[in-house]
Design a protein around this motif. Structure first.
Motif, mmCIF file in Angstrom:
data_model
loop_
_atom_site.group_PDB
_atom_site.id
_atom_site.type_symbol
_atom_site.label_atom_id
_atom_site.label_comp_id
_atom_site.label_asym_id
_atom_site.label_seq_id
_atom_site.Cartn_x
_atom_site.Cartn_y
_atom_site.Cartn_z
ATOM 1 N N ASP A 103 17.010 96.902 102.574
ATOM 2 C CA ASP A 103 17.131 97.548 103.884
ATOM 3 C C ASP A 103 18.515 97.349 104.498
ATOM 4 O OD1 ASP A 103 16.957 94.960 104.516
ATOM 5 O OD2 ASP A 103 15.022 95.077 105.554
ATOM 6 N N LYS A 104 19.468 97.030 103.618
ATOM 7 C CA LYS A 104 20.873 96.934 104.003
ATOM 8 C C LYS A 104 21.352 98.052 104.924
ATOM 9 C CE LYS A 104 23.852 95.069 100.527
ATOM 10 N NZ LYS A 104 24.388 95.217 99.232
ATOM 11 N N GLY A 105 20.942 99.270 104.581
ATOM 12 C CA GLY A 105 21.489 100.437 105.289
ATOM 13 C C GLY A 105 20.616 100.904 106.433
ATOM 14 N N LYS A 106 19.637 100.079 106.783
ATOM 15 C CA LYS A 106 18.670 100.523 107.789
ATOM 16 C C LYS A 106 19.355 101.004 109.075
ATOM 17 C CE LYS A 106 14.337 99.076 109.632
ATOM 18 N NZ LYS A 106 13.668 97.908 110.167
ATOM 19 N N GLY A 107 18.936 102.175 109.518
ATOM 20 C CA GLY A 107 19.490 102.704 110.755
ATOM 21 C C GLY A 107 20.860 103.351 110.590
ATOM 22 N N LYS A 108 21.382 103.358 109.356
ATOM 23 C CA LYS A 108 22.704 103.961 109.172
ATOM 24 C C LYS A 108 22.605 105.254 108.376
ATOM 25 C CE LYS A 108 24.888 99.468 108.911
ATOM 26 N NZ LYS A 108 25.226 98.491 107.892
ATOM 27 N N LYS A 109 23.397 106.219 108.790
ATOM 28 C CA LYS A 109 23.437 107.475 108.053
ATOM 29 C C LYS A 109 24.748 107.592 107.302
ATOM 30 C CE LYS A 109 20.599 110.686 110.517
ATOM 31 N NZ LYS A 109 20.591 111.322 111.803
ATOM 32 N N ILE A 110 24.686 108.225 106.160
ATOM 33 C CA ILE A 110 25.937 108.610 105.510
ATOM 34 C C ILE A 110 25.819 110.085 105.124
ATOM 35 C CG2 ILE A 110 26.403 106.273 104.597
ATOM 36 C CD1 ILE A 110 25.745 108.645 101.979
ATOM 37 N N VAL A 111 26.936 110.787 105.214
ATOM 38 C CA VAL A 111 26.953 112.182 104.795
ATOM 39 C C VAL A 111 27.700 112.247 103.476
ATOM 40 C CG1 VAL A 111 27.910 114.454 105.281
ATOM 41 C CG2 VAL A 111 26.831 113.143 107.112
ATOM 42 N N ILE A 112 27.103 112.863 102.499
ATOM 43 C CA ILE A 112 27.778 112.951 101.212
ATOM 44 C C ILE A 112 27.899 114.412 100.781
ATOM 45 C CG2 ILE A 112 25.624 112.200 100.097
ATOM 46 C CD1 ILE A 112 27.456 110.962 97.917
ATOM 47 N N LYS A 139 21.226 108.944 95.825
ATOM 48 C CA LYS A 139 19.965 108.238 95.574
ATOM 49 C C LYS A 139 20.095 106.741 95.866
ATOM 50 C CE LYS A 139 18.187 111.324 92.027
ATOM 51 N NZ LYS A 139 16.774 111.586 92.181
ATOM 52 N N ILE A 140 21.202 106.156 95.461
ATOM 53 C CA ILE A 140 21.348 104.714 95.652
ATOM 54 C C ILE A 140 21.450 104.385 97.145
ATOM 55 C CG2 ILE A 140 22.769 102.682 95.120
ATOM 56 C CD1 ILE A 140 23.416 104.029 92.420
ATOM 57 N N HIS A 141 22.149 105.200 97.900
ATOM 58 C CA HIS A 141 22.198 104.973 99.352
ATOM 59 C C HIS A 141 20.783 104.971 99.938
ATOM 60 C CE1 HIS A 141 26.625 105.721 99.579
ATOM 61 N NE2 HIS A 141 26.494 104.863 100.568
ATOM 62 N N ASN A 142 20.020 105.989 99.591
ATOM 63 C CA ASN A 142 18.659 106.035 100.134
ATOM 64 C C ASN A 142 17.843 104.821 99.702
ATOM 65 O OD1 ASN A 142 18.677 108.352 101.763
ATOM 66 N ND2 ASN A 142 18.402 109.687 99.988
ATOM 67 N N PHE A 143 18.035 104.396 98.468
ATOM 68 C CA PHE A 143 17.278 103.258 97.934
ATOM 69 C C PHE A 143 17.645 101.977 98.679
ATOM 70 C CE2 PHE A 143 15.912 100.595 94.125
ATOM 71 C CZ PHE A 143 14.624 101.078 94.083
ATOM 72 N N LEU A 144 18.859 101.886 99.157
ATOM 73 C CA LEU A 144 19.292 100.688 99.874
ATOM 74 C C LEU A 144 19.113 100.841 101.385
ATOM 75 C CD1 LEU A 144 22.297 99.173 97.925
ATOM 76 C CD2 LEU A 144 19.882 99.235 97.392
ATOM 77 N N GLY A 145 18.306 101.807 101.767
ATOM 78 C CA GLY A 145 17.887 101.876 103.162
ATOM 79 C C GLY A 145 18.695 102.806 104.052
ATOM 80 N N TYR A 146 19.788 103.359 103.539
ATOM 81 C CA TYR A 146 20.549 104.325 104.332
ATOM 82 C C TYR A 146 19.759 105.621 104.411
ATOM 83 C CZ TYR A 146 24.618 101.381 103.439
ATOM 84 O OH TYR A 146 25.492 100.341 103.355
ATOM 85 N N LEU A 490 23.159 97.044 92.433
ATOM 86 C CA LEU A 490 23.115 98.251 93.260
ATOM 87 C C LEU A 490 24.047 98.115 94.462
ATOM 88 C CD1 LEU A 490 19.290 99.012 93.187
ATOM 89 C CD2 LEU A 490 21.096 99.985 91.765
ATOM 90 N N GLY A 491 24.056 96.917 95.044
ATOM 91 C CA GLY A 491 24.965 96.667 96.161
ATOM 92 C C GLY A 491 26.410 96.843 95.723
ATOM 93 N N LYS A 492 26.693 96.377 94.518
ATOM 94 C CA LYS A 492 28.054 96.474 94.006
ATOM 95 C C LYS A 492 28.484 97.935 93.807
ATOM 96 C CE LYS A 492 30.910 94.445 90.445
ATOM 97 N NZ LYS A 492 30.901 93.787 89.153
ATOM 98 N N VAL A 493 27.559 98.769 93.380
ATOM 99 C CA VAL A 493 27.880 100.194 93.201
ATOM 100 C C VAL A 493 28.394 100.779 94.520
ATOM 101 C CG1 VAL A 493 26.900 102.491 92.814
ATOM 102 C CG2 VAL A 493 26.245 100.601 91.316
ATOM 103 N N LEU A 494 27.738 100.426 95.607
ATOM 104 C CA LEU A 494 28.114 101.049 96.884
ATOM 105 C C LEU A 494 29.386 100.459 97.492
ATOM 106 C CD1 LEU A 494 24.836 101.973 98.742
ATOM 107 C CD2 LEU A 494 26.099 103.173 96.965
ATOM 108 N N GLU A 495 29.787 99.270 97.038
ATOM 109 C CA GLU A 495 31.025 98.703 97.573
ATOM 110 C C GLU A 495 32.199 99.651 97.372
ATOM 111 O OE1 GLU A 495 31.935 94.827 95.938
ATOM 112 O OE2 GLU A 495 30.009 94.113 96.746
#
Ligand code: ARG
Length: 559
Positions: A103-112, A139-146, A490-495
């Motif tokens: 839930d790292k990305g909870k409450g955060k949006k990203i536009v891709i 997909k990975i953003h959504n999986f990490l709560g974004y 997965l966290g490393k991918v998004l870094e």
């Protein structure tokens, strides 16, 4: 259990550093023989080795550690394998398809912004790369709560439509267009360029027609609509093959009625000026050519539309990041765009260009203008065809051969793309990427299918209530440890927006699993061992499925 945190707690009681400092000092030793975590004692006194010895004596061994050892200036911690296995495997068994999600990305949006092919032109290999990389990051953003918003910024506006309209009016007809729209339009486009080289008046005519299109002329608009609709239908075939979806198809044309306002806004927030009849933002100070907002003939540009799109997205979604997955030839374009947005008060840290290199075919780089293109559909169907042949040889009795061949053929292409650092160029090599035992998509899918087949032999009966003490071989523990690393990878991918970390991780996991499988019989009459190993096999199956899914690759159960 968070072992770093637990070890840090243990240590923080005995040393003078804060919990945070201790945990940041803890490291993973380069060789598993040296333990699972190491604490460097350099800052504990003049003689770090002595300090390590002293510290060791003070620590009481909790039951989740099997031992603590001094190695030179380091204090090394060995996690109890049974505890590690229990922690990891029970969690995977409980979480299943959600294992690794956060839930790292909870409450955060990203536009891709990804894929974004151009209307009336073939879906190119560059667009394939953008689609594949973008889809995985989405997909990975959504999986990490974004909450990820996937936008297909279709290239459905621009001067090329003036050319197409002229070409179609002069040499085209409806029946040809309907039969094979994109190739037909491509041929017209190529013909236009060939003739315009000798007759520049064609270019003037095209410019006039694009202007008409921008002014809403009926004839121009209706032709444009037809080109767009027919092209989109073709693109959708590719998306359905790849199983990719978008939240929005707002392409360049969507921003048409926002362009005047955008130009005004830019003018208010930063300095714009006239230069040779064109309206520009001068970027000389930043070592870049100017951004063209309006050309001397009044037409707007790719940049104007991108500025409008960025403002629109920032306002509509309030995202934490605006990510653009576009090939590296557009680097300068995005540097200019981001600088201009920065000058308009947008926080530049929000703006990310995820660039990538070329997918190179043995035939060399292809260019649309010359009409010498590698068609994506041809590439995909060739991959599927080749896999069908392999399956017919290897497993002629397989059911759904066609569907499985599709999943493997496409998986092979996606993996060949995502397993490389995206910035690099990739040589397209059919044999290498379709091989079942190299570092390939089919190898991962094959390993997954092998795990499924082991589990079928016990009719899928797997329980997480096993005796974890039976895990004691290095091959077993290597797999367990890798399984536990999945969330961190997965966290490393998004870094840095680098899906190859996940791709490479899955290869290591599959290799470790295959080593384990060679060394350790799973189905046997040693009941406790068998139960524990079945749980391990099922966990590998699950993580491969989750990981492949996040790359956009299917995991067939049989192949
Ligand atoms: N249609 C463009 C091309 O094919 C890519 C668009 C990328 N996205 C953007 N917002 N500029 O080159």
């Amino acid at each position: 259990m968070d072992f770093v945190q637990q070890i840090a707690k243990l240590l923080a009681k005995e040393v003078k550093f804060s919990l945070k400092d201790v945990s940041s000092l803890l490291a993973v030793p380069p060789d598993a023989k040296l333990g699972d975590y190491a604490f460097p004692c350099f800052r504990l006194g003049k003689n770090p080795k002595e300090a390590a010895d002293k510290l060791k004596k003070k620590l009481k061994l909790p039951k989740w550690l099997s031992r603590i050892e001094v190695a030179g200036p380091y204090l090394n911690f060995f996690v109890n394998p049974a505890v590690l296995a229990e922690e990891t495997l029970t969690e995977i068994n409980k979480e299943k398809g959600k294992y690794g999600s956060q839930d790292k990305g909870k409450g955060k949006k990203i536009v891709i912004d990804f894929s974004s092919p151009n209307i009336a032109k073939p879906f190119g290999i560059g667009h394939l790369r953008s689609t594949v990389i973008g889809n995985s990051l989405y997909k990975i953003h959504n999986f990490l709560g974004y909450k990820a918003v996937g936008i297909n910024h279709l290239g459905d506006w621009g001067t090329q439509f003036g050319k197409l309209i002229v070409a179609y009016q002069k040499w085209g007809d409806v029946s040809g267009l309907k039969k094979d729209p994109i190739n037909y339009l491509l041929k017209l486009y190529v013909k236009f360029h060939r003739l315009a080289e000798k007759d520049p008046s064609l270019d003037d005519e095209a410019r006039r027609w694009f202007k008409k299109l921008e002014d809403g002329n009926k004839e121009a608009t209706s032709l444009w609509k037809k080109f767009r609709e027919l092209s989109l239908k073709e693109f959708e075939k590719v998306y359905s093959l790849l199983d990719v979806e978008f939240d929005s198809y707002r392409g360049e044309s969507f921003y048409n009625n926002l362009l005047d306002k955008t130009i005004q806004d830019v003018g208010r927030k930063t300095k714009t000026e006239m230069s040779e009849g064109a309206l520009i933002v001068d970027l000389e100070k930043y070592g870049m050519p100017p951004v063209l907002l309006r050309k001397s003939d009044g037409a707007t540009t790719y940049h104007t539309r991108d500025l409008a799109a960025a403002f629109y997205r920032l306002k509509k979604y309030s995202p934490e990041k605006l990510i653009y997955v576009v090939g590296s030839p557009q680097k300068l374009n995005f540097d200019q765009l981001f600088k201009t947005l920065g000058l308009c008060g947008v926080d530049e840290k929000k703006l990310v260009h995820v660039s990538f290199g070329l997918f190179r075919f043995p035939e060399g780089k292809m260019s649309t203008r010359k009409g010498n293109v590698v068609l994506l559909e041809d590439v995909l169907s060739k991959a599927i065809g080749l896999v069908e042949k392999i399956i017919k040889e290897k497993n002629p009795k397989l059911k759904n051969k066609k569907e499985v061949a599709k999943q493997i053929g496409i998986g092979a292409i996606i993996f060949a793309d995502l397993s490389n650092n995206r910035r690099r160029d990739i040589e397209f090599d059919w044999d290498r990427m379709l091989s079942f035992d190299g570092e390939t998509g089919p190898y991962l899918q094959y390993t997954h299918a092998r795990a499924c087949s082991i589990l079928r032999r016990v009719k899928g009966k797997v329980s997480s209530k096993v005796n974890f003490e039976t895990f004691n071989l290095a091959e077993e523990m290597k797999v367990v440890k890798l399984l536990g690393d999945f969330p961190e990878v997965l966290g490393k991918v998004l870094e840095n927006y680098m899906p190859h970390h996940l791709a490479n991780y899955l290869i290591s996991l599959a290799q470790a699993f295959n080593e384990f499988y060679h060394k350790c019989p799973v189905i046997s009459d040693q009941k406790h061992t068998m139960k524990a190993r079945l749980l391990l096999v099922d966990s590998v199956r699950q993580v491969l499925e989750n990981g492949l899914g996040l790359l956009g690759i299917k995991a067939p159960k049989e192949m």
